[in-house]
Write a protein that holds these residues in place. Structure first.
Motif, PDB file in Angstrom:
ATOM      1  N   SER A 131       3.605  -0.415   8.261  1.00 26.98           N
ATOM      2  CA  SER A 131       4.228  -1.699   7.910  1.00 26.98           C
ATOM      3  C   SER A 131       5.380  -2.015   8.854  1.00 26.98           C
ATOM      4  O   SER A 131       5.554  -3.171   9.276  1.00 26.98           O
ATOM      5  CB  SER A 131       4.711  -1.685   6.457  1.00 26.98           C
ATOM      6  N   LEU A 132       6.170  -0.996   9.206  1.00 28.21           N
ATOM      7  CA  LEU A 132       7.273  -1.227  10.138  1.00 28.21           C
ATOM      8  C   LEU A 132       6.757  -1.509  11.547  1.00 28.21           C
ATOM      9  O   LEU A 132       7.338  -2.320  12.275  1.00 28.21           O
ATOM     10  CB  LEU A 132       8.222  -0.021  10.145  1.00 28.21           C
ATOM     11  N   TYR A 191       0.835  -1.204   0.000  1.00 28.21           N
ATOM     12  CA  TYR A 191       0.000   0.000   0.000  1.00 28.21           C
ATOM     13  C   TYR A 191       0.865   1.248   0.000  1.00 28.21           C
ATOM     14  O   TYR A 191       0.578   2.217  -0.724  1.00 28.21           O
ATOM     15  CB  TYR A 191      -0.907  -0.020   1.226  1.00 28.21           C
ATOM     16  N   ALA A 192       1.945   1.225   0.790  1.00 28.75           N
ATOM     17  CA  ALA A 192       2.841   2.381   0.843  1.00 28.75           C
ATOM     18  C   ALA A 192       3.430   2.681  -0.533  1.00 28.75           C
ATOM     19  O   ALA A 192       3.475   3.834  -0.974  1.00 28.75           O
ATOM     20  CB  ALA A 192       3.957   2.130   1.864  1.00 28.75           C
ATOM     21  N   PHE A 240       2.349   7.680   1.985  1.00 30.21           N
ATOM     22  CA  PHE A 240       3.467   6.736   1.868  1.00 30.21           C
ATOM     23  C   PHE A 240       4.175   6.616   3.204  1.00 30.21           C
ATOM     24  O   PHE A 240       4.451   5.511   3.698  1.00 30.21           O
ATOM     25  CB  PHE A 240       4.447   7.185   0.792  1.00 30.21           C
ATOM     26  N   SER A 241       4.472   7.757   3.813  1.00 27.72           N
ATOM     27  CA  SER A 241       5.114   7.750   5.127  1.00 27.72           C
ATOM     28  C   SER A 241       4.207   7.098   6.164  1.00 27.72           C
ATOM     29  O   SER A 241       4.662   6.336   7.031  1.00 27.72           O
ATOM     30  CB  SER A 241       5.454   9.186   5.542  1.00 27.72           C
ATOM     31  N   TYR A 242       2.907   7.386   6.078  1.00 26.66           N
ATOM     32  CA  TYR A 242       1.907   6.856   7.013  1.00 26.66           C
ATOM     33  C   TYR A 242       1.909   5.331   7.010  1.00 26.66           C
ATOM     34  O   TYR A 242       2.016   4.683   8.062  1.00 26.66           O
ATOM     35  CB  TYR A 242       0.544   7.397   6.583  1.00 26.66           C
ATOM     36  N   PHE A 243       1.826   4.737   5.820  1.00 29.36           N
ATOM     37  CA  PHE A 243       1.752   3.277   5.749  1.00 29.36           C
ATOM     38  C   PHE A 243       3.120   2.621   5.826  1.00 29.36           C
ATOM     39  O   PHE A 243       3.214   1.433   6.161  1.00 29.36           O
ATOM     40  CB  PHE A 243       0.976   2.851   4.509  1.00 29.36           C
ATOM     41  N   GLY A 282       2.375  11.134  10.963  1.00 29.50           N
ATOM     42  CA  GLY A 282       1.581  10.025  10.448  1.00 29.50           C
ATOM     43  C   GLY A 282       2.330   8.710  10.526  1.00 29.50           C
ATOM     44  O   GLY A 282       1.754   7.670  10.876  1.00 29.50           O
ATOM     45  N   PHE A 283       3.629   8.734  10.186  1.00 30.77           N
ATOM     46  CA  PHE A 283       4.484   7.551  10.289  1.00 30.77           C
ATOM     47  C   PHE A 283       4.420   6.959  11.690  1.00 30.77           C
ATOM     48  O   PHE A 283       4.229   5.749  11.872  1.00 30.77           O
ATOM     49  CB  PHE A 283       5.920   7.947   9.942  1.00 30.77           C
ATOM     50  N   CYS A 284       4.546   7.819  12.685  1.00 36.91           N
ATOM     51  CA  CYS A 284       4.611   7.354  14.073  1.00 36.91           C
ATOM     52  C   CYS A 284       3.257   6.906  14.616  1.00 36.91           C
ATOM     53  O   CYS A 284       3.145   5.837  15.228  1.00 36.91           O
ATOM     54  CB  CYS A 284       5.183   8.462  14.958  1.00 36.91           C
ATOM     55  N   LEU A 285       2.207   7.710  14.391  1.00 36.02           N
ATOM     56  CA  LEU A 285       0.917   7.372  14.991  1.00 36.02           C
ATOM     57  C   LEU A 285       0.284   6.148  14.348  1.00 36.02           C
ATOM     58  O   LEU A 285      -0.351   5.335  15.034  1.00 36.02           O
ATOM     59  CB  LEU A 285      -0.035   8.569  14.922  1.00 36.02           C
ATOM     60  N   PHE A 286       0.450   5.973  13.038  1.00 37.37           N
ATOM     61  CA  PHE A 286      -0.097   4.759  12.429  1.00 37.37           C
ATOM     62  C   PHE A 286       0.783   3.558  12.753  1.00 37.37           C
ATOM     63  O   PHE A 286       0.291   2.434  12.871  1.00 37.37           O
ATOM     64  CB  PHE A 286      -0.245   4.923  10.921  1.00 37.37           C
ATOM     65  N   GLY A 287       2.098   3.798  12.899  1.00 35.70           N
ATOM     66  CA  GLY A 287       2.980   2.727  13.346  1.00 35.70           C
ATOM     67  C   GLY A 287       2.564   2.217  14.710  1.00 35.70           C
ATOM     68  O   GLY A 287       2.489   1.008  14.950  1.00 35.70           O
TER      69      GLY A 287
END
Length: 401
Positions: free
Chosen positions: A355-356, A64-65, A348-351, A226-231
């Protein structure tokens, strides 16, 4: 934007259109989350380890990312009415492949393709922002994103409950049928794109992405947040089924039912959008970080108590929604001409974070148990707090023309 185009756009965006967009985003984004409550069932079916299925779940998010990075920018070039339908058609094919997969390798490939092709919601979101009246953009985005969150939480419940009564493969078959029906509805009722054809080619679109990121500090801040909160969100949801089975001896059905607790975030989505419009996205993002942090404090200290788990899930989903609506409002306020590309970078950063979060959480669960899972979440939250302090979000939104 031309004045006459703005007027025509606003006429297109009726309440029914916003509802249709919200429903569409919810149905399509659900494809990404079906795997989470049934990971144990998939592992048993293919006779592989839970860590292996965790990698497959990560492939869905990672696909998805990259779909966001490589496909969503086309929304600034091609007709979005047609692009949304093409991507939905491809996701239907990927879902059928997941249903028919005879091995974990084929299922992994199908999961990757499900992720890559299920990007239509991130074309719909900037399309809704494009059509929205300027003064109500946050409210419209909140309503559309409430559909997105509803799809996420109901997908977990749908998948977990269906997996408890039918073979897990039928989750993907029914999802493909639902998406096929949605495709017919969108073809009939989705507003036509009023824009003229862009002169940019695909190469120029992709080449412009780094420049957009480097010149927009608010886009950088939203991407990190977004990267952090969705992670953090995926740290929980990728391991919850394992934790419930280990601690409470519950199956996939309970994991699915707990997904319904995210209704709190859905109910607050429109309110969050109004707060962003009226007050400050910096304030609402700060609240998102606070709620997510409190959630994992509860998980770490009281996760062995079912009530602590329930309250933590409500707080986490609320924190995720505060961050998502606020960041989307910031990103969509930056530029109308580059709205799809800005959204592509952000999502992209969000997902990538999601994924990570999935990968490291499943790894931590396999080696260190629940303490390891909470430790992974703590790392994401520390980075979110630092990003919030260093890359300051705007106090007020000013929509670019």
């Amino acid at each position: 934007m031309r004045k006459d185009l703005q007027v025509d756009s606003e006429k297109e965006l009726s309440g029914k259109t916003v509802l249709l967009m919200a429903i569409a985003t919810g149905i399509i984004v659900a494809n990404l989350n079906y795997i989470q409550p049934i990971e144990g069932l998939i592992a048993a079916s293919f006779d592989v380890s839970k860590a292996t299925v965790g990698v497959v779940a990560m492939l869905t998010q990672l696909g998805y990312a990259f779909g966001l990075l490589l496909i969503v920018p086309l929304g600034d070039v091609f007709n979005r009415y047609h692009l949304i339908q093409v991507m939905l058609g491809l996701s239907i094919i990927a879902l059928f492949l997941a249903f028919l997969a005879p091995s974990i390798e084929i299922f992994g490939l199908a999961s990757l393709l499900v992720g890559i092709t299920s990007v239509a919601p991130q074309i719909i979101i900037p399309y809704a922002a494009f059509l929205a009246p300027s003064l109500h953009q946050g409210k419209v985005l909140g309503n559309v994103l409430s559909g997105l969150l509803t799809g996420i939480l109901l997908s977990r419940s749908f998948s977990g409950l269906l997996g408890s009564v039918l073979p897990w493969q039928y989750v993907y078959l029914i999802a493909a049928i639902i998406c096929a029906l949605l495709l017919l509805v969108l073809h009939r009722y989705l507003p036509r794109d009023p824009r003229s054809h862009s002169s940019m080619n695909y190469g120029k679109v992709l080449a412009s992405l780094p420049n957009l990121l480097f010149k927009e500090p608010h886009l950088q801040g939203s991407a990190i947040n977004g990267f952090c909160l969705f992670g953090v969100s995926n740290v929980l949801w990728s391991t919850l089924a394992f934790y419930l089975a280990h601690t409470y001896h519950y199956g996939s059905g309970v994991a699915g039912l707990l997904g319904l607790l995210g209704i709190t975030g859905v109910l607050f989505a429109s309110i969050i959008g109004r707060l962003v419009d009226t007050y400050s996205p910096r304030m609402t993002i700060g609240l998102g970080i606070l709620f997510s942090t409190l959630a994992f404090v509860l998980f770490a200290l009281f996760g062995h108590m079912f009530l602590g788990l329930i309250v933590g899930i409500v707080l986490l989903d609320l924190g995720t929604q505060f961050g998502q609506v606020s960041n989307q409002a910031i990103v969509q306020s930056l530029s109308l001409k580059a709205s799809s590309r800005n959204n592509s970078i952000f999502m992209f950063s969000y997902f990538l974070g999601g994924s990570l979060g999935t990968f490291f959480a499943t790894f931590a669960w396999s080696h260190f148990g629940w303490t390891g899972v909470c430790s992974v979440a703590a790392v994401f939250l520390v980075v979110a707090i630092l990003g919030h302090l260093v890359l300051k979000e705007p106090q007020k939104l000013q929509r670019s023309k």
